[in-house]
Design a protein around this motif. Sequence first.
Motif, short mmCIF file in Angstrom:
data_model
loop_
_atom_site.label_atom_id
_atom_site.label_comp_id
_atom_site.label_asym_id
_atom_site.label_seq_id
_atom_site.Cartn_x
_atom_site.Cartn_y
_atom_site.Cartn_z
N PHE A 31 24.90 -15.37 66.60
CA PHE A 31 24.96 -14.60 65.36
C PHE A 31 26.38 -14.12 65.06
N THR B 32 25.42 -7.77 60.91
CA THR B 32 25.16 -8.57 62.10
C THR B 32 25.37 -7.74 63.36
N LEU C 175 19.65 -9.90 59.56
CA LEU C 175 20.41 -11.08 59.95
C LEU C 175 20.26 -12.22 58.95
#
Length: 253
Positions: free
Chosen positions: A173, A208, A222
């Motif tokens: 991520f 994030t 996300l």
Amino acid sequence: MPLGGVQQWIEAERARPPAPTRAWYWTLALGIAVLVFGAWLTQIFPQQGHAIAPGYGAPVLALEFAGGQDDLEAIFGVESDPQQVARLAAMRTGNERDYLYMLLYAGFLACGCFALWRELRARALLAATMLPAAAALCDAYENWLLFDIQAAFTAGDYSPAMASLPYPVAAKFLLLALTNVVIGAAATQFGRWWALFGTLAILAAIPTVMAIITPAAFAWMLIPSAAGGWLLLLALAAAGSWRAIARGQPLAG
């Protein structure tokens, strides 16, 4: 190609006058594929968990941030839950097909960064083509861990892979967020409106970090966080392709 040859090629490309790049066509095609396949893949994964925190959003995100057996039971349900088998099967099927999605989004983002480099000739953009590839590798490793975790849970055991899971998840991520920051920063070089959307894409990457730190409250962010940069890149690809076809000009021209 030897390292010196690569350096010469990069310098030669930087010296070329601005021109339309076919990389936008590939970016556009892969971006559309990501949207279509992603929408289909979302329907494969279980749509509801047994008792996951609302902040996770989709059960697949809850699984990515699972830290123990209690989390797995909240996702799939206890043994007496009649939906447990269906949730386990749907999650495994989704993760199996997720490998193709990794290739698609890595190709889309890498082609996009390459196209931006051809437009702006900034070395950072060429280096950024490696970010989505690294994210996809982390994603693949994460999936491998998830298969082991899910198999152990099905057998009523605890998987040691659970201890390793947070690292590839966080790395994936963060790499995708960094890619979006690069895309947003590049977009600011194309004019006032692109600068606005680029700034929004950069700001959208901030959640994030919040999601990784407190997933039970913010993991749902996300998806929209990543979507900001991806949709911006798709719009850039559409505009770049149109200018190349209709006017024979680069987007930066």
